[in-house]
Design a protein around this motif. Structure first.
Motif, PDB file in Angstrom:
ATOM      1  N   ALA A 113       0.827  -1.206   0.000  1.00 54.79           N
ATOM      2  CA  ALA A 113       0.000   0.000   0.000  1.00 54.79           C
ATOM      3  C   ALA A 113       0.864   1.259   0.000  1.00 54.79           C
ATOM      4  CB  ALA A 113      -0.927  -0.008   1.210  1.00 54.79           C
ATOM      5  N   LEU A 114       1.938   1.249   0.804  1.00 58.84           N
ATOM      6  CA  LEU A 114       2.833   2.401   0.842  1.00 58.84           C
ATOM      7  C   LEU A 114       3.514   2.615  -0.511  1.00 58.84           C
ATOM      8  CD1 LEU A 114       4.464   1.904   4.365  1.00 58.84           C
ATOM      9  CD2 LEU A 114       2.917   3.756   3.692  1.00 58.84           C
ATOM     10  N   ALA A 115       3.836   1.527  -1.191  1.00 56.95           N
ATOM     11  CA  ALA A 115       4.440   1.648  -2.523  1.00 56.95           C
ATOM     12  C   ALA A 115       3.465   2.291  -3.501  1.00 56.95           C
ATOM     13  CB  ALA A 115       4.875   0.274  -3.028  1.00 56.95           C
ATOM     14  N   ARG A 116       2.193   1.934  -3.395  1.00 55.47           N
ATOM     15  CA  ARG A 116       1.191   2.551  -4.277  1.00 55.47           C
ATOM     16  C   ARG A 116       1.040   4.038  -3.956  1.00 55.47           C
ATOM     17  NH1 ARG A 116      -1.533  -2.399  -2.942  1.00 55.47           N
ATOM     18  NH2 ARG A 116      -1.515  -3.856  -4.701  1.00 55.47           N
ATOM     19  N   ILE A 117       1.062   4.366  -2.678  1.00 55.48           N
ATOM     20  CA  ILE A 117       0.947   5.770  -2.282  1.00 55.48           C
ATOM     21  C   ILE A 117       2.123   6.578  -2.823  1.00 55.48           C
ATOM     22  CG2 ILE A 117       0.988   7.352  -0.300  1.00 55.48           C
ATOM     23  CD1 ILE A 117      -0.541   5.205   1.270  1.00 55.48           C
ATOM     24  N   GLY A 118       3.286   5.946  -2.925  1.00 59.39           N
ATOM     25  CA  GLY A 118       4.475   6.629  -3.427  1.00 59.39           C
ATOM     26  C   GLY A 118       4.581   6.698  -4.926  1.00 59.39           C
ATOM     27  N   SER A 119       3.642   6.087  -5.639  1.00 56.76           N
ATOM     28  CA  SER A 119       3.698   6.076  -7.100  1.00 56.76           C
ATOM     29  C   SER A 119       3.190   7.396  -7.679  1.00 56.76           C
ATOM     30  CB  SER A 119       2.856   4.915  -7.644  1.00 56.76           C
ATOM     31  OG  SER A 119       1.479   5.153  -7.403  1.00 56.76           O
ATOM     32  N   PRO A 120       3.585   7.729  -8.913  1.00 58.26           N
ATOM     33  CA  PRO A 120       3.120   8.982  -9.535  1.00 58.26           C
ATOM     34  C   PRO A 120       1.602   9.062  -9.660  1.00 58.26           C
ATOM     35  CG  PRO A 120       4.965   8.050 -10.757  1.00 58.26           C
ATOM     36  CD  PRO A 120       4.561   7.020  -9.756  1.00 58.26           C
ATOM     37  N   GLU A 121       0.941   7.924  -9.819  1.00 59.51           N
ATOM     38  CA  GLU A 121      -0.518   7.919  -9.985  1.00 59.51           C
ATOM     39  C   GLU A 121      -1.244   8.342  -8.710  1.00 59.51           C
ATOM     40  OE1 GLU A 121       1.179   4.587 -10.583  1.00 59.51           O
ATOM     41  OE2 GLU A 121       1.831   5.784 -12.309  1.00 59.51           O
ATOM     42  N   ALA A 122      -0.529   8.305  -7.591  1.00 61.90           N
ATOM     43  CA  ALA A 122      -1.154   8.616  -6.299  1.00 61.90           C
ATOM     44  C   ALA A 122      -1.083  10.099  -5.956  1.00 61.90           C
ATOM     45  CB  ALA A 122      -0.498   7.797  -5.195  1.00 61.90           C
ATOM     46  N   LYS A 123      -0.708  10.924  -6.909  1.00 57.54           N
ATOM     47  CA  LYS A 123      -0.574  12.360  -6.656  1.00 57.54           C
ATOM     48  C   LYS A 123      -1.884  12.943  -6.128  1.00 57.54           C
ATOM     49  CE  LYS A 123       0.999  16.577  -9.008  1.00 57.54           C
ATOM     50  NZ  LYS A 123      -0.173  17.427  -8.812  1.00 57.54           N
ATOM     51  N   ASP A 124      -1.801  13.712  -5.072  1.00 63.51           N
ATOM     52  CA  ASP A 124      -2.927  14.450  -4.496  1.00 63.51           C
ATOM     53  C   ASP A 124      -3.954  13.566  -3.778  1.00 63.51           C
ATOM     54  OD1 ASP A 124      -1.886  16.852  -5.524  1.00 63.51           O
ATOM     55  OD2 ASP A 124      -2.898  16.534  -7.446  1.00 63.51           O
ATOM     56  N   VAL A 125      -3.631  12.303  -3.528  1.00 61.20           N
ATOM     57  CA  VAL A 125      -4.576  11.428  -2.830  1.00 61.20           C
ATOM     58  C   VAL A 125      -4.444  11.584  -1.319  1.00 61.20           C
ATOM     59  CG1 VAL A 125      -5.345   9.051  -2.460  1.00 61.20           C
ATOM     60  CG2 VAL A 125      -4.629   9.793  -4.740  1.00 61.20           C
ATOM     61  N   PHE A 126      -3.224  11.654  -0.812  1.00 61.50           N
ATOM     62  CA  PHE A 126      -2.969  11.778   0.628  1.00 61.50           C
ATOM     63  C   PHE A 126      -2.394  13.159   0.949  1.00 61.50           C
ATOM     64  CE2 PHE A 126      -3.491   7.279   0.463  1.00 61.50           C
ATOM     65  CZ  PHE A 126      -3.816   6.869   1.741  1.00 61.50           C
ATOM     66  N   THR A 127      -2.756  13.673   2.109  1.00 60.38           N
ATOM     67  CA  THR A 127      -2.141  14.901   2.611  1.00 60.38           C
ATOM     68  C   THR A 127      -1.077  14.597   3.652  1.00 60.38           C
ATOM     69  OG1 THR A 127      -3.820  15.186   4.346  1.00 60.38           O
ATOM     70  CG2 THR A 127      -4.278  16.189   2.205  1.00 60.38           C
ATOM     71  N   ALA A 128      -1.116  13.418   4.225  1.00 64.67           N
ATOM     72  CA  ALA A 128      -0.098  12.980   5.188  1.00 64.67           C
ATOM     73  C   ALA A 128      -0.057  11.458   5.168  1.00 64.67           C
ATOM     74  CB  ALA A 128      -0.417  13.480   6.591  1.00 64.67           C
ATOM     75  N   VAL A 129       1.140  10.908   5.245  1.00 69.19           N
ATOM     76  CA  VAL A 129       1.327   9.455   5.278  1.00 69.19           C
ATOM     77  C   VAL A 129       2.088   9.110   6.553  1.00 69.19           C
ATOM     78  CG1 VAL A 129       2.274   7.444   4.111  1.00 69.19           C
ATOM     79  CG2 VAL A 129       1.358   9.340   2.756  1.00 69.19           C
ATOM     80  N   PHE A 130       1.552   8.154   7.323  1.00 67.17           N
ATOM     81  CA  PHE A 130       2.155   7.782   8.602  1.00 67.17           C
ATOM     82  C   PHE A 130       2.931   6.476   8.439  1.00 67.17           C
ATOM     83  CE2 PHE A 130      -2.115   9.687   9.904  1.00 67.17           C
ATOM     84  CZ  PHE A 130      -1.620  10.985   9.871  1.00 67.17           C
ATOM     85  N   ALA A 131       4.008   6.543   7.685  1.00 68.06           N
ATOM     86  CA  ALA A 131       4.747   5.326   7.348  1.00 68.06           C
ATOM     87  C   ALA A 131       5.295   4.630   8.592  1.00 68.06           C
ATOM     88  CB  ALA A 131       5.868   5.652   6.372  1.00 68.06           C
ATOM     89  N   ASP A 132       5.934   5.381   9.478  1.00 62.14           N
ATOM     90  CA  ASP A 132       6.560   4.753  10.642  1.00 62.14           C
ATOM     91  C   ASP A 132       5.532   4.144  11.585  1.00 62.14           C
ATOM     92  OD1 ASP A 132       9.071   5.423   9.721  1.00 62.14           O
ATOM     93  OD2 ASP A 132       9.227   7.253  10.921  1.00 62.14           O
ATOM     94  N   SER A 133       4.537   4.937  11.985  1.00 61.16           N
ATOM     95  CA  SER A 133       3.560   4.419  12.947  1.00 61.16           C
ATOM     96  C   SER A 133       2.741   3.286  12.347  1.00 61.16           C
ATOM     97  CB  SER A 133       2.641   5.540  13.445  1.00 61.16           C
ATOM     98  OG  SER A 133       1.896   6.105  12.375  1.00 61.16           O
ATOM     99  N   SER A 134       2.449   3.365  11.055  1.00 62.93           N
ATOM    100  CA  SER A 134       1.666   2.283  10.446  1.00 62.93           C
ATOM    101  C   SER A 134       2.478   0.991  10.380  1.00 62.93           C
ATOM    102  CB  SER A 134       1.177   2.687   9.056  1.00 62.93           C
ATOM    103  OG  SER A 134       2.243   2.930   8.163  1.00 62.93           O
ATOM    104  N   ARG A 135       3.790   1.106  10.220  1.00 66.68           N
ATOM    105  CA  ARG A 135       4.622  -0.099  10.240  1.00 66.68           C
ATOM    106  C   ARG A 135       4.616  -0.732  11.624  1.00 66.68           C
ATOM    107  NH1 ARG A 135       8.347   2.986   6.355  1.00 66.68           N
ATOM    108  NH2 ARG A 135       8.122   1.810   4.398  1.00 66.68           N
ATOM    109  N   TRP A 136       4.686   0.095  12.664  1.00 67.49           N
ATOM    110  CA  TRP A 136       4.611  -0.455  14.027  1.00 67.49           C
ATOM    111  C   TRP A 136       3.254  -1.151  14.233  1.00 67.49           C
ATOM    112  CZ3 TRP A 136       6.120   5.022  16.083  1.00 67.49           C
ATOM    113  CH2 TRP A 136       7.456   5.261  15.791  1.00 67.49           C
ATOM    114  N   GLU A 137       2.200  -0.518  13.764  1.00 65.79           N
ATOM    115  CA  GLU A 137       0.862  -1.099  13.937  1.00 65.79           C
ATOM    116  C   GLU A 137       0.728  -2.409  13.158  1.00 65.79           C
ATOM    117  OE1 GLU A 137      -1.584   3.104  14.668  1.00 65.79           O
ATOM    118  OE2 GLU A 137      -1.432   2.252  12.646  1.00 65.79           O
TER     119      GLU A 137
END
Length: 439
Positions: free
Chosen positions: A19-43
């Motif tokens: 999911a994080l890889a998709r968020i980082g793709s060019p097609e995901a532009k303007d979809v997220f305003t903030a991504v919680f990569a670290d905390s989501s990995r812990w979760e």
């Protein structure tokens, strides 16, 4: 053996990384305003440990969830799609629904894009960018929960949490091809969410199926013992087609898809009859002659946040807020009283096992290029709001289901009796299964 070694059931960590890889793709532009990569990995790691130990917290444990940018998430600014709110201090506490998601083991991956203050329905945002419709990036995704619906359809989240004040969950679900559920007000707490309208705001899920909406709603509404969704039997309820003004102006393809769906449901054994909610719509029209709750009430929210001027607000949003500022207090009280009477009257229109059905939106997703002129924007914005907002004004649970079409998505909307949310979801599950079954 741990859950991570079963290739047929990918671990939460593996699904999160995808999911994080998709968020980082060019097609995901303007979809997220903030991504919680670290905390989501812990979760995700914690969810996998619980799965391996056989101690999951419930059906949402390990599921990836996005939350709309109007929800408080500790340590972040709740900008609610607006440039003028970016200077607010970061909040110190999660919104109540975010707390409930985390307690249920959900992985909160990030905040999704939205229209400014949640105050328009097409999904455009001149401040932070507009995500393209996931079925056709040249078209509007629907709003105000625009990034929410894209996050689900594009595999960036399993479930998205949005808000619905006049259709802001169901409209993007309809225009982009997902399932969106709006509960009766009061079941899901709105504390910690930016308030467009304290009278009409509700919070609910967008997902790829009715069951995920059901499971999420149980968590959001604080039900202690989660249960699995059992679809209603076809002969135990009746659909009432709300013929009348809410069918006016529908695109031919929308009407055709709707009527084809009714025929398919009849063949599946469902009881369907034509009916009317025109008396309730007359009450809604009486309110509209005075003003609209969001245009009046969002001003109070902005003032509570210290915003005294509307400089920097999108002019298309500003004009609606300014219109609300001109409504007299005595007229606002009249609006409240008319609405209360309309709610009581509408409850008598149908029984617990009757549900109204109609197109979610009378049109499919418009081209973004068609929204450049203010007049066209306001006309189309009003058109997609027209049908869904009735359920907010009458305080009914409502859900949008995608119809089985090959072209641009079209939504089928169900409106249930007030406080009969569980029954509506059971009926929606039956309809979903019937529409998805082979002819």
């Amino acid at each position: 053996m741990t859950a991570t070694k079963d290739p047929s059931h990918p671990s939460a960590v593996a699904r999160l990384e995808a999911a994080l890889a998709r968020i980082g793709s060019p097609e995901a532009k303007d979809v997220f305003t903030a991504v919680f990569a670290d905390s989501s990995r812990w979760e995700a790691e914690a969810a996998d440990r619980r799965a391996a130990a056989g101690t999951p917290r419930g059906p949402l444990d390990g599921r990836i969830v996005s939350v709309k940018a109007l929800f408080d998430v500790a340590g972040t600014v709740t900008s609610s799609g607006s440039a003028v709110l970016r200077s607010l201090a970061p909040v110190v506490e999660d919104a109540e629904v975010v707390k409930r998601l985390r307690a249920a083991g959900a992985i909160v991956i990030g905040k999704t894009q939205m229209t400014e203050f949640a105050f328009s329905a097409l999904g455009t945002n001149p401040h932070d960018g507009t995500p393209g419709n996931p079925r056709d990036c040249a078209r509007a995704p629907g709003g105000s929960s625009s990034g929410a619906v894209v996050s689900v359809i594009e595999g960036m989240a399993d479930i998205a949490i949005g808000s619905d004040t006049g259709g802001s969950i169901r409209i993007p679900a309809s225009l982009s091809g997902a399932v969106g559920f709006k509960p009766t007000s009061g079941f899901v707490p709105t504390s910690g969410a930016f308030s467009l309208s304290s009278t009409l705001d509700t919070i609910g899920p967008i997902a790829s199926n009715v069951e995920d909406c059901f499971l999420t709603d149980q968590v959001l509404s604080g039900e202690g013992t989660p249960s699995r969704l059992r679809g209603a039997s076809p002969g135990t309820f009746r659909l009432i087609v709300a013929r009348g003004r809410l069918f006016h102006g529908c695109e031919p393809d929308v009407l055709g898809a709707f009527e084809n769906a009714m025929e398919r449901l009849r063949k599946g054994g469902l009881q369907i009859k034509d009916g009317s909610i025109e008396s309730a719509l007359h009450d809604v029209a009486e309110i509209d002659k005075i003003g609209t709750f969001p245009s009046i009430e969002v001003g109070a929210t902005l003032r509570s946040l210290g915003l005294q001027e509307l400089d920097g607000v999108d002019p298309r949003t500003r004009v609606r807020i300014e219109a609300g500022a001109g409504v007299l207090a005595s007229d606002y009280v009249r609006m409240v009283r008319i609405r209360q009477a309309a709610i009581r009257s509408f409850e008598q229109c149908f029984g617990t096992n009757e549900v109204f059905v109609l197109p979610t939106a009378p049109i499919r997703a418009p081209l973004l290029s068609s929204l450049t002129a203010d007049a066209a924007f306001h006309e189309l914005n009003g058109l997609v709001l027209r049908n869904p907002r009735v359920a907010n004004l009458l305080d009914c649970p409502s859900i949008s289901l995608p119809l089985p079409v090959d072209a641009l998505p079209i939504g089928l909307m169900l409106v249930g009796r007030r406080n009969a949310d569980r029954r509506l979801l059971e009926i929606a599950s039956c309809i979903e299964a019937t529409l998805r079954s082979p002819l």
